[in-house]
Design a protein around this motif. Structure first.
Motif, PDB file in Angstrom:
ATOM      1  N   MET A   1      55.610 -12.810  44.609  1.00  0.00           N
ATOM      2  CA  MET A   1      55.341 -12.251  43.288  1.00  0.00           C
ATOM      3  C   MET A   1      56.261 -12.830  42.219  1.00  0.00           C
ATOM      4  SD  MET A   1      54.328  -8.283  43.919  1.00  0.00           S
ATOM      5  CE  MET A   1      53.959  -8.093  42.173  1.00  0.00           C
ATOM      6  N   SER A   2      55.772 -12.808  40.993  1.00  0.00           N
ATOM      7  CA  SER A   2      56.591 -13.260  39.867  1.00  0.00           C
ATOM      8  C   SER A   2      57.630 -12.199  39.539  1.00  0.00           C
ATOM      9  CB  SER A   2      55.705 -13.511  38.651  1.00  0.00           C
ATOM     10  OG  SER A   2      55.057 -12.301  38.251  1.00  0.00           O
ATOM     11  N   GLY A   3      58.775 -12.622  38.992  1.00  0.00           N
ATOM     12  CA  GLY A   3      59.807 -11.661  38.615  1.00  0.00           C
ATOM     13  C   GLY A   3      60.471 -11.030  39.818  1.00  0.00           C
TER      14      GLY A   3
ATOM     15  N   ALA B   1      56.456  -0.369  45.474  1.00  0.00           N
ATOM     16  CA  ALA B   1      56.729  -1.716  44.971  1.00  0.00           C
ATOM     17  C   ALA B   1      57.195  -1.563  43.525  1.00  0.00           C
ATOM     18  CB  ALA B   1      55.478  -2.578  45.056  1.00  0.00           C
ATOM     19  N   LEU B   2      58.502  -1.595  43.328  1.00  0.00           N
ATOM     20  CA  LEU B   2      59.116  -1.287  42.038  1.00  0.00           C
ATOM     21  C   LEU B   2      59.410  -2.561  41.244  1.00  0.00           C
ATOM     22  CD1 LEU B   2      61.338   1.128  43.921  1.00  0.00           C
ATOM     23  CD2 LEU B   2      60.321   1.940  41.789  1.00  0.00           C
ATOM     24  N   ASP B   3      58.902  -2.616  40.035  1.00  0.00           N
ATOM     25  CA  ASP B   3      59.186  -3.737  39.142  1.00  0.00           C
ATOM     26  C   ASP B   3      60.649  -3.632  38.705  1.00  0.00           C
ATOM     27  OD1 ASP B   3      59.477  -5.473  36.942  1.00  0.00           O
ATOM     28  OD2 ASP B   3      57.343  -5.326  36.472  1.00  0.00           O
ATOM     29  N   ALA B   4      61.471  -4.559  39.175  1.00  0.00           N
ATOM     30  CA  ALA B   4      62.905  -4.509  38.874  1.00  0.00           C
ATOM     31  C   ALA B   4      63.243  -5.061  37.497  1.00  0.00           C
ATOM     32  CB  ALA B   4      63.688  -5.273  39.944  1.00  0.00           C
TER      33      ALA B   4
ATOM     34  N   SER C   1      55.022   0.603  40.875  1.00  0.00           N
ATOM     35  CA  SER C   1      55.881   1.619  40.264  1.00  0.00           C
ATOM     36  C   SER C   1      57.070   0.961  39.567  1.00  0.00           C
ATOM     37  CB  SER C   1      56.378   2.593  41.346  1.00  0.00           C
ATOM     38  OG  SER C   1      56.895   1.890  42.466  1.00  0.00           O
ATOM     39  N   HIS C   2      57.820   1.794  38.843  1.00  0.00           N
ATOM     40  CA  HIS C   2      59.100   1.340  38.277  1.00  0.00           C
ATOM     41  C   HIS C   2      60.050   2.535  38.206  1.00  0.00           C
ATOM     42  CE1 HIS C   2      58.772   3.186  34.250  1.00  0.00           C
ATOM     43  NE2 HIS C   2      57.519   2.767  34.175  1.00  0.00           N
TER      44      HIS C   2
END
Length: 375
Positions: free
Chosen positions: A86-88, A114-117, A190-191
């Motif tokens: 994944m990107s990022g 799956a948390l967007d960091a 999620s985030h």
């Protein structure tokens, strides 16, 4: 399906060994399950010629740790693929029944956050915010970020697991199963949201997880780690009795539904209900295991008879009332009636005099099982 106790035991065994979900896993995992099913589990031989007692004891026990380990390893495999492709930046955490060890299936869905960091929100009243340590608030929105992440996660899962099924029909989780996977995995885009409490404590359990509801195009805040922390601490105070009570309720719900009843109360809410039971009574289960059945029945019966008390009960993380929807009280009632019946039948197996009555009094039934020593 049949309502006989022998059929219940058979279905319980099938759930625990993963035979009920063998079509959703890899071929080598199926072979493992078939080979494992050739051997009896310990609970199956603890109360010979007492099938209701056998079922009650089995319904309380944790799933074989080997099965749980495979679930955790499968979630890690999925997270590794997502992190690499994944990107990022991404972070991954487990939530739900498996990390809390109250799951009842050998082949249990694993909830993977799956948390967007690279994106988070925060309460501006918190200590970190007031000290100016956060970056300026992003112009991006939670819905926009998580919608994009959901699309990317779906694409990456199809690329990484081309033979598996990627089901995006649900509003929150992307379901991944089959192919080379040993377990189904529910991936939840999620985030983080940093609450006032988290900014003071820096403890993960005070941190909110914001998830996307793709059907409503909005977000929902959850406290999964606070829930796990509080249930785990209360369980430890009972010597494991609370977890056994939760599993007993969940297994009985599964049986009632297999027999054609609707029991509209979730696993999360079942755990929340039993969180408010009498912990001293559940602690007796560390010596007399059937005392857990007695307290579980007593607590459910009490709440059915005292609906206003039930309506005031909060989930362990304090975010809402357990019975925030009226149909959950219907689920509570049906679960309670089923537990009443199970208690009576177990009591008859423990006490000869109670067998003379078709429906012995519940108080007498509890008394009969509380100090029944079964090894």
């Amino acid at each position: 399906m049949s309502n006989s106790i022998n059929d219940r035991i058979s279905r319980l065994r099938s759930r625990r060994l993963g035979l009920d979900r063998s079509s959703a896993i890899a071929l080598d995992a199926k072979d493992f399950i078939v080979n494992r099913s050739l051997n009896q589990e310990r609970w199956e031989g603890r109360a010979k010629d007492k099938p209701y007692t056998t079922f009650a004891l089995g319904a309380m026990q944790e799933v074989d740790p080997t099965y749980t380990r495979i679930s955790l390893e499968t979630a890690e495999r999925v997270s590794n693929q997502l992190a690499r492709r994944m990107s990022g930046s991404m972070e991954f955490e487990l939530q739900g029944s498996v990390p809390l060890n109250v799951h009842i299936r050998g082949v249990s869905d694993v909830d993977l956050l799956a948390l967007d960091a690279d994106f988070y929100t925060y309460d501006r009243r918190g200590a970190i915010s007031l000290s100016g340590q956060y970056n300026s608030p992003s112009t991006r929105t939670s819905v926009g970020v998580l919608t994009a992440r959901r699309a990317e996660i779906s694409r990456v899962l199809r690329e990484a697991f081309p033979v598996a099924t990627v089901d995006t029909s649900g509003s929150k989780a992307i379901k991944l199963y089959g192919g080379s996977l040993a377990r189904p995995v529910d991936v939840v885009p999620s985030h983080w949201h940093d609450t006032i409490e988290y900014q003071a404590s820096r403890q993960k359990y005070d941190r909110v997880v914001t998830i996307l509801d793709s059907h409503k195009n909005t977000t929902v805040d959850n406290w999964p780690f606070l829930h796990i922390k509080r249930v785990r601490e209360r369980c430890e105070s009972t010597g494991g009795g609370l977890r056994k009570s939760i599993r007993l309720c969940k297994n009985l719900k599964a049986e009632l539904e297999a027999e054609g009843q609707s029991v509209p109360i979730s696993s999360f809410d079942i755990a929340s209900v039993m969180y408010h039971a009498n912990m001293i009574n559940l602690s007796v289960g560390s010596v007399y295991e059937l005392a857990i059945l007695a307290e579980t029945q007593r607590h459910l019966d009490y709440l059915v008879g005292n609906k206003e008390v039930a309506r005031q009960l909060m989930v362990p993380d304090g975010s809402r009332n357990i019975f925030n929807e009226e149909e959950k009280l219907t689920g509570l009632l049906r679960l309670s009636i089923g537990m009443d019946s199970l208690l009576r039948e177990v009591a008859k197996e423990q006490n000869y005099l109670l067998r003379l009555s078709e429906t012995p009094m519940l108080d007498a039934s509890r008394e009969a099982v509380i100090k029944s020593a079964i090894f």
